[in-house]
Write a protein that holds these residues in place. Structure first.
Motif, mmCIF file in Angstrom:
data_model
loop_
_atom_site.group_PDB
_atom_site.id
_atom_site.type_symbol
_atom_site.label_atom_id
_atom_site.label_comp_id
_atom_site.label_asym_id
_atom_site.label_seq_id
_atom_site.Cartn_x
_atom_site.Cartn_y
_atom_site.Cartn_z
ATOM 1 N N ARG A 287 0.839 -1.183 0.000
ATOM 2 C CA ARG A 287 0.000 0.000 0.000
ATOM 3 C C ARG A 287 0.875 1.234 0.000
ATOM 4 N NH1 ARG A 287 -4.181 0.939 4.758
ATOM 5 N NH2 ARG A 287 -2.460 2.127 5.639
ATOM 6 N N CYS A 288 0.660 2.067 -0.982
ATOM 7 C CA CYS A 288 1.499 3.247 -1.148
ATOM 8 C C CYS A 288 1.352 4.168 0.061
ATOM 9 C CB CYS A 288 1.118 3.989 -2.422
ATOM 10 S SG CYS A 288 1.389 3.015 -3.927
ATOM 11 N N GLY A 289 2.466 4.809 0.414
ATOM 12 C CA GLY A 289 2.455 5.728 1.531
ATOM 13 C C GLY A 289 2.668 5.076 2.874
ATOM 14 N N SER A 293 4.266 -4.341 3.671
ATOM 15 C CA SER A 293 4.953 -4.996 2.553
ATOM 16 C C SER A 293 4.975 -6.497 2.756
ATOM 17 C CB SER A 293 6.395 -4.470 2.431
ATOM 18 O OG SER A 293 6.442 -3.061 2.459
ATOM 19 N N ARG A 374 9.011 0.568 -4.283
ATOM 20 C CA ARG A 374 7.825 1.427 -4.387
ATOM 21 C C ARG A 374 7.659 1.949 -5.814
ATOM 22 N NH1 ARG A 374 8.884 5.522 0.597
ATOM 23 N NH2 ARG A 374 10.626 6.065 -0.770
ATOM 24 N N ASP A 376 5.656 0.996 -8.060
ATOM 25 C CA ASP A 376 4.256 1.095 -8.473
ATOM 26 C C ASP A 376 3.520 2.235 -7.783
ATOM 27 O OD1 ASP A 376 4.626 -1.087 -10.094
ATOM 28 O OD2 ASP A 376 3.936 -2.544 -8.611
ATOM 29 N N CYS A 377 4.208 2.979 -6.936
ATOM 30 C CA CYS A 377 3.602 4.086 -6.202
ATOM 31 C C CYS A 377 4.001 5.418 -6.850
ATOM 32 C CB CYS A 377 4.060 4.053 -4.740
ATOM 33 S SG CYS A 377 3.527 2.572 -3.851
ATOM 34 N N SER A 379 5.812 7.727 -5.761
ATOM 35 C CA SER A 379 7.232 8.034 -5.573
ATOM 36 C C SER A 379 8.114 7.343 -6.594
ATOM 37 C CB SER A 379 7.668 7.631 -4.164
ATOM 38 O OG SER A 379 7.446 6.243 -3.947
ATOM 39 N N HIS A 380 7.671 6.176 -7.092
ATOM 40 C CA HIS A 380 8.361 5.427 -8.156
ATOM 41 C C HIS A 380 9.853 5.273 -7.844
ATOM 42 C CE1 HIS A 380 8.285 3.567 -12.090
ATOM 43 N NE2 HIS A 380 9.379 4.213 -12.417
ATOM 44 N N TYR A 537 -4.658 7.238 -0.152
ATOM 45 C CA TYR A 537 -3.679 7.917 -1.005
ATOM 46 C C TYR A 537 -2.845 8.851 -0.124
ATOM 47 C CZ TYR A 537 -7.231 6.324 -4.275
ATOM 48 O OH TYR A 537 -8.142 5.554 -4.968
ATOM 49 N N ASP A 544 -1.539 9.532 7.695
ATOM 50 C CA ASP A 544 -1.910 8.171 7.300
ATOM 51 C C ASP A 544 -2.431 7.427 8.525
ATOM 52 O OD1 ASP A 544 -2.259 5.790 6.074
ATOM 53 O OD2 ASP A 544 -0.158 5.404 5.646
#
Length: 728
Positions: A287-289, A293, A374, A376-377, A379-380, A537, A544
């Motif tokens: 999940r991004c942010g 993991s 990351r 896929d998020c 931040s890439h 997001y 968060d």
């Protein structure tokens, strides 16, 4: 005498012949019979029909790789060993013996062969089996020549799979297309005749480090199945038994590297640290942010375990600090774990020369490092950071039985449900204040119902856990908002000075309820939606909330630096509402005192009596609202104090019990009253007809909250207009 000597000579010759035939240890008679030839592997087939059919056969390596995709681990035999190939012929039944270690005797015979069993088929299905060395024997002839051999099958473990070599920079096996036998095996420099079974990889115990020893600092000698290591600086010798070591060639370098399992890093002068995932794996962010993991295999070189950001600052002052590295895999955290966000100043950290992790708020050796993918998020990127354990709860909290809390909260939920039924069923209670109370109680019921389920047992389903968490949040926020509405409404009743138009009372209350609904539901939806979007997001760890991640409430441990979302979205907003309610309550008390003095000055009469009755009813509403504020405000105050002070635990257990009984208190405040008892009995047909008169005569002395039709809108307007200027 001559006859006796002749018989002794004959017996000696027979004994010597038997020794050579049955149990000869002569090197001239030693040979090794291998079941399969070169480029072949042994396959076992078992079929169960009416009878069991079991047989062994040799298949080509290329065929086995293509059909079964197995990892071939052949026996390694030096050129000095005489080898004969072939499975015993004309044999219907084989007896298989597993060769467990070098102590197992090896025999030289045409009726016994040895090989690695890499493929096993059971009823047509491939059986996943760790390769093992077996001996196949066939006792078809009792007089067969069976000779015990001096050869032994020893164990040799290669650190990396075939075609790979070990990289000491990234502490991982990497692809190398160097020839298998002409590479690392020749560097072992074993001159004696030997036979080795080769295994791949090294599995150290959970509390052991895998040390990386190179030939520049250590002399390493393979002795049968053991490894002898000599430190070149102090000449100290260490012996590692089978299963405790492996060897391989250095990636893009000359010489060998050995990995050895040990708990004693200091004895080798090693710098020991932990890696979160197994060798050749890294964290893939789910999940991004956040740092939620899972460990996945490395797919390319970009996710290699690169710890240079931690080691480079130390190399300038400690040149030989990382000559010997020890890597330990995994980090066990009973209370959960979290990652350090290096973008936050307080999470900045570094390694110390004694392999501890240091930041502005902690110094520990209970940590692990890992790469976080990351890509896929938004931040890439791929970053490396430290993962720490949450501090376990105090011993008293660990013994707390949350099922008891669940029972108490369930009782509160039942009381809230009864309160809601009473107020919805009786038309006398569905005035403006009654509708406000219905909204307040229904939201308390939502929050307590979800909380009772969460406290009962762990919620395994992530989506259900998230739903319950947001249900708790939405319910409590809405309950606070509607309590704020009631405090404002009673202040508006006593303290506002405005021109009242001659409207019908029902229309006026309906309009006010619409405005109240827009405020209460609007602010609740706005806060919940904002938190949900920032949760899904995230833009900052401070925003968060992690609802449903590890906990169905805010996913952080209270009283820690990671608990900012809990403060931002719950403690602070509810604190503002509670303080606002308190101010409104004080202002209302001031106006109530002034109005009371003016009401007592009114002369007796129709209007005067109605005004006094109206005042008593509004004052009862004020007192009731104050009681609700105390019940709700106490919960918020305890929530705030618990984030600052956590001891003594017994005191907070009592406070928690009081908060869990909020539903019972609300039921007592709103339902358990004489006037309401009469109305309920009347609605159920249990009250005598003449009781109405008595009830009416005593209604002026009761503190009920639903007699708001006593005075008309016009009379209320006249009253406000006729008030002295000092009251305005």
């Amino acid at each position: 005498m001559k006859l006796i000597k002749m018989w002794l000579l004959i017996l000696l010759c027979v004994d010597m012949s038997a020794t050579v035939w049955i149990n000869s240890d002569s090197d001239d008679s030693d040979y090794f019979r291998k079941c399969c030839g070169k480029n072949e592997i042994l396959k076992k087939v078992t079929e169960y029909n009416l009878t069991m059919l079991e047989y062994y056969e040799c298949v080509e390596v290329s065929y086995a790789n293509e059909k079964y995709n197995v990892s071939i681990s052949p026996l390694i035999i030096t050129k000095g060993v005489e080898v004969q190939n072939g499975v015993p012929s004309d044999c219907e039944n084989f007896k298989a013996i597993t060769i467990n270690n070098a102590e197992t005797d090896i025999y030289s015979s045409d009726n016994i062969c040895y090989d690695r069993l890499d493929i096993e088929i059971l009823n047509g299905s491939f059986v996943k089996n760790i390769p093992k060395t077996i001996g196949l024997s066939c006792n078809k002839s009792e007089g067969a020549n069976i000779t015990r051999s001096s050869l032994k099958i020893n164990q040799l473990r290669k650190c990396c799979p075939r075609g790979q070599q070990f990289d000491t920079e990234y502490h991982v096996c990497r692809e190398s297309y160097e020839n298998y036998e002409d590479g690392w095996l020749k560097d072992l420099n074993i001159s004696e005749n030997y036979i080795y079974e080769v295994e791949y990889g090294l599995r150290c115990k959970l509390d052991e480090y895998a040390l990386e020893l190179t030939e520049t600092l250590f002399t390493m000698t393979v002795n049968n199945s053991s490894l002898l290591v000599v430190n070149k600086s102090d000449k100290e010798e260490r012996t590692f038994l089978p299963g405790e070591w492996c060897m391989d060639r250095l990636y893009n370098g000359n010489g060998l590297v050995a990995q050895t399992c040990t708990q004693d890093c200091k004895g080798f002068g090693a710098f020991g640290l932990r890696k979160c995932c197994p060798q050749g794996h890294h964290f893939k962010v789910l999940r991004c942010g956040s740092f939620i993991s899972e460990c996945v295999p490395d797919r390319d070189d970009s996710t290699l375990f690169n710890i240079s950001t931690y080691t480079d600052p130390l190399r300038s002052n400690y040149h030989d600090l990382f000559d010997v590295m020890g890597i330990r895999v995994g980090l066990t955290c009973p209370a959960g774990r979290f990652g350090l966000d290096t973008s936050i100043p307080q999470d900045q950290h570094r390694l110390t020369p004694d392999a501890h992790l240091e930041s502005g708020w902690i110094l520990t050796n209970t940590y692990c490092l890992e790469m976080f993918d990351r890509r896929d998020c938004p931040s890439h990127d791929i970053t490396i950071t430290a993962v720490l354990c949450f501090q376990p709860a105090p011993e008293q909290s660990q013994r707390k039985d949350y099922r008891i809390s669940s029972v108490v909260i369930t009782i509160s939920s039942v009381c809230l449900g009864l309160t809601l039924i009473v107020y919805c069923a009786l038309p006398e209670l569905r005035n403006l204040n009654g509708r406000n109370l219905i909204c307040h109680v229904s939201m308390m019921l939502l929050a307590f119902s979800c909380l009772a389920r969460v406290q009962h047992s762990a919620v395994e389903n992530y989506h259900l856990c998230t739903f319950l968490g947001y249900g708790i949040y939405f319910g409590f926020v809405a309950a606070f908002a509607w309590l704020n509405v009631m405090c404002f409404d009673i202040w508006w009743t006593f303290g506002s000075v405005r021109t009242v138009k001659p409207l019908r009372k029902s229309a006026s209350e309906r309009r006010r309820f619409i405005w109240y609904s827009l405020y209460a539901w609007g602010i609740t939806v706005l806060l919940t939606l904002t938190m949900f979007l920032l949760d899904r997001y995230p833009v900052s760890i401070y925003l968060d909330a992690n609802i449903g991640s590890g906990a169905c409430w805010f996913g952080a441990v209270q009283n820690t630096e990671t608990d900012w979302p809990h403060y931002i979205f719950f403690v602070v907003p509810m604190g503002i509402v509670t303080c606002t309610n308190f101010i409104l309550w004080l202002l209302t008390a001031r106006y109530c005192a002034k109005v009371k003095s003016e009401v007592h000055r009114l002369q007796a009469g129709s209007v005067g009596e109605r005004v006094k009755k109206r005042f008593r009813i509004d004052r009862a509403k004020y007192i009731l609202t104050g009681k609700l504020w105390v019940v709700m405000g106490a919960g918020w105050v305890s929530e705030l104090l618990s984030t600052i002070v956590s001891d003594p635990q017994w005191l907070w257990n009592i406070v928690d019990l009081i908060n869990q009984l909020q539903g019972v208190f609300i039921f007592l405040i709103l339902v358990v009253k004489p006037k309401l008892y009469y109305v309920i009995r009347k609605r159920l047909g249990l009250e005598k007809p003449d009781a109405h008169k008595n009830a009416t005569s005593s209604s002026g002395r009761t503190s009920s909250t639903f007699l708001s039709r006593t005075i008309s809108s016009d009379e209320r307007a006249n009253l406000r207009i006729s008030r002295p200027q000092s009251i305005k």
